[in-house]
Design a protein around this motif. Structure first.
Motif, mmCIF file in Angstrom:
data_model
loop_
_atom_site.group_PDB
_atom_site.id
_atom_site.type_symbol
_atom_site.label_atom_id
_atom_site.label_comp_id
_atom_site.label_asym_id
_atom_site.label_seq_id
_atom_site.Cartn_x
_atom_site.Cartn_y
_atom_site.Cartn_z
ATOM 1 N N ARG A 189 -17.572 20.070 67.719
ATOM 2 C CA ARG A 189 -18.407 21.225 67.384
ATOM 3 C C ARG A 189 -17.889 21.926 66.126
ATOM 4 O O ARG A 189 -18.661 22.288 65.239
ATOM 5 C CB ARG A 189 -18.448 22.243 68.529
ATOM 6 C CG ARG A 189 -19.069 21.791 69.789
ATOM 7 C CD ARG A 189 -20.542 21.453 69.856
ATOM 8 N NE ARG A 189 -21.417 21.727 68.750
ATOM 9 C CZ ARG A 189 -22.376 20.922 68.317
ATOM 10 N NH1 ARG A 189 -22.579 19.774 68.899
ATOM 11 N NH2 ARG A 189 -23.154 21.250 67.327
ATOM 12 N N ALA A 190 -16.588 22.114 66.054
ATOM 13 C CA ALA A 190 -16.016 22.844 64.918
ATOM 14 C C ALA A 190 -16.072 22.042 63.618
ATOM 15 O O ALA A 190 -16.171 22.623 62.541
ATOM 16 C CB ALA A 190 -14.569 23.225 65.221
ATOM 17 N N THR A 243 -11.098 19.427 74.600
ATOM 18 C CA THR A 243 -10.714 19.645 73.209
ATOM 19 C C THR A 243 -11.473 18.751 72.222
ATOM 20 O O THR A 243 -11.905 19.241 71.171
ATOM 21 C CB THR A 243 -9.190 19.503 73.044
ATOM 22 O OG1 THR A 243 -8.564 20.500 73.864
ATOM 23 C CG2 THR A 243 -8.760 19.679 71.605
ATOM 24 N N ALA A 254 -14.666 20.427 71.500
ATOM 25 C CA ALA A 254 -14.477 21.590 70.620
ATOM 26 C C ALA A 254 -14.242 21.136 69.174
ATOM 27 O O ALA A 254 -14.782 21.735 68.238
ATOM 28 C CB ALA A 254 -13.307 22.435 71.114
#
Length: 169
Positions: free
Chosen positions: A92-93, A86, A89
């Motif tokens: 990246r987001a 997570t 992620a």
């Protein structure tokens, strides 16, 4: 996973002289993501092993309780993998989001939860294997000892060191 308060300016853990809080947060986030990459490999190996176990001839001979334990350990492992991925992620987001210190803080908390899940999964895997090999009477205390080792090394030791380092004696 470094979620300790920011050290005083000029301390060795503070980073390079003149490093801005934003640059420090970027560096610390990058360091944490590297640590998580190492953990992810281990989790993936354990998960692959567990997936293979269900397809061995001996699996059908496990007692219901052992098969139930297998399912719990398998699910703990996959959830640990998801939780430990997570922060990647999030990174990246939110790659260009300006509040890196907050992203680091959230990611560090999530990584700690992932470590708890991983410790439970690994302790459960030890319990499962030892229950089959040695029987439940021997497996339970050994798996409990493994769980205590994880707790001591991954949580109590860092807490104790952080506490001592921040003690101004």
């Amino acid at each position: 996973m470094d979620d300790a308060p920011t050290p005083p300016a000029g301390s060795p853990a503070d980073g390079a002289p003149g490093e801005s809080p934003q640059a420090r947060a970027n560096r610390r986030l990058t360091e944490m993501l590297q640590e998580l990459r190492v953990l992810q490999t281990g989790v993936q190996i354990v998960f692959a092993f567990l997936l293979g176990v269900a397809f061995t001839p001996r699996f059908a001979g496990l007692h219901d309780a052992e098969q139930d334990l297998y399912v719990v350990v398998l699910l703990l492992t996959v959830v640990a993998a998801a939780v430990l991925a997570t922060p990647v992620a999030l990174h990246r987001a939110l790659l260009h989001h300006p509040d890196r210190p907050r992203i680091l803080e959230v990611s560090a908390r999530i990584a700690q939860i992932g470590l708890v899940l991983l410790a439970a999964a690994l302790s459960g895997a030890v319990l499962l294997v030892l229950a089959v090999v040695l029987g439940a009477a021997a497996a339970v205390p050994i798996a409990a000892a493994v769980g205590l080792i994880f707790t001591g090394l991954w949580f109590v030791l860092p807490w104790s060191v952080r506490r001592r380092l921040s003690d101004p004696r």
